[in-house]
Enzyme design. Structure first.
Site: not given
Ligand code: FPP
Length: 261
Positions: A31, A34, A48, A77-78, A142, A199, A205-206, A218
């Protein structure tokens, strides 16, 4: 972007018996992409893209340290609720990153698995997932599990549906269904349960990730935004994990006695 930097020699094979202090399975909610972009006045997709670089670093770190399974929540899925333009860019990024990396992952002995409902994706992405899984199926390094259009509630629901069909077909009786049988119909069947959940990005949160599997995992939360989460930050999480006493319902004394035995 490379999941394994070109210059490095292949990752060492994981130790035969990873120490109890090392998680066999790490599951991560990545997370903060953005916010990372916003801090730099960049579009969200730039966050991203930087997030993919962090994936590379953490895949390498896991392989080098002997972690056996790494599960990444790449698209929940959300996440379809996001603006259509961001969803489309994310799909393109996932497809291009994976297309570019599969051969190198394979050369490094990494097995790729995708979990989640894949029928909703476009044909190219589905084909890429199927091909990558087939190509890397026999790899013993892995296991990299990428959760795409995954939700913990969906996973438990699809397992319940499979079991209900087996009852309807007369293969099993309803009262034969136990926790092990449910687990055997979930997406991560056959893999060790996550020992460590991480996280990034500051939320605690999960978010409908591996709901069944996280029962005894853990939990580790860090404010570091995912693009900034590097091997050092990962090692901090491993250090925190190693310092914890996992009791699985027993007392601390019982755990200490079992260690000494
Ligand atoms: C959450 O950050 C991130 C995502 C929903 C996308 C994660 C995807 C990648 C890192 C792309 C690559 C993955 C692979 C396996 C090639 P956010 O956009 O919710 O960030 P914010 O909470 O700061 O808005």
């Amino acid at each position: 972007m490379a999941f394994f930097s070109k210059s490095t020699t292949p990752a060492p094979a994981p130790p035969e018996e990873p120490s109890a202090d090392l998680p066999a399975h790490v599951a991560i909610i990545m997370d903060g992409n953005g916010r990372w972009a916003r801090q730099r006045h960049l579009p969200r997709i730039a966050g991203h893209r930087a997030g993919v670089e962090a994936v590379r670093a953490i895949v390498e770190a896991c392989a080098a340290r002997g972690v056996r399974v790494l599960t990444l929540f790449a698209f929940s899925s959300e996440n379809w609720r996001r603006p259509e333009s961001e969803v489309n860019l994310l799909m393109d990024l996932l497809l291009t990153s994976l297309q570019r990396e599969v051969d190198r992952l394979h050369r490094n002995g990494i097995r790729l698995l995708f979990i989640g409902e894949r029928a909703v994706f476009n044909a190219k992405l589905i084909e890429m997932m199927d091909t990558a899984e087939r190509l890397t199926a026999a790899n013993a390094g892995l296991t990299l599990v990428i959760a795409l259009n995954y939700g913990g509630r969906w996973d438990v629901t699809q397992a319940a549906q499979q079991l209900a069909r087996r009852v309807e077909a007369g293969e099993i009786r309803a009262d034969e269904i136990d926790a092990a049988m449910i687990e055997g119909h979930l997406c991560l069947r056959g893999l060790p349960e996550p020992d460590l959940f991480i996280r990034t990005g500051g939320e605690q949160r999960i978010s409908n990730f591996l709901l069944w599997h996280l029962s005894y995992t853990e939990l580790y939360f860090t404010a570091i935004l995912w693009p900034d989460f590097d091997a050092r930050a990962f090692d901090d999480a491993l250090t925190s994990f190693a310092a914890r006493q996992r009791r699985f319902g027993r007392t601390g004394d019982q755990v200490e006695q079992a260690k000494g035995a």
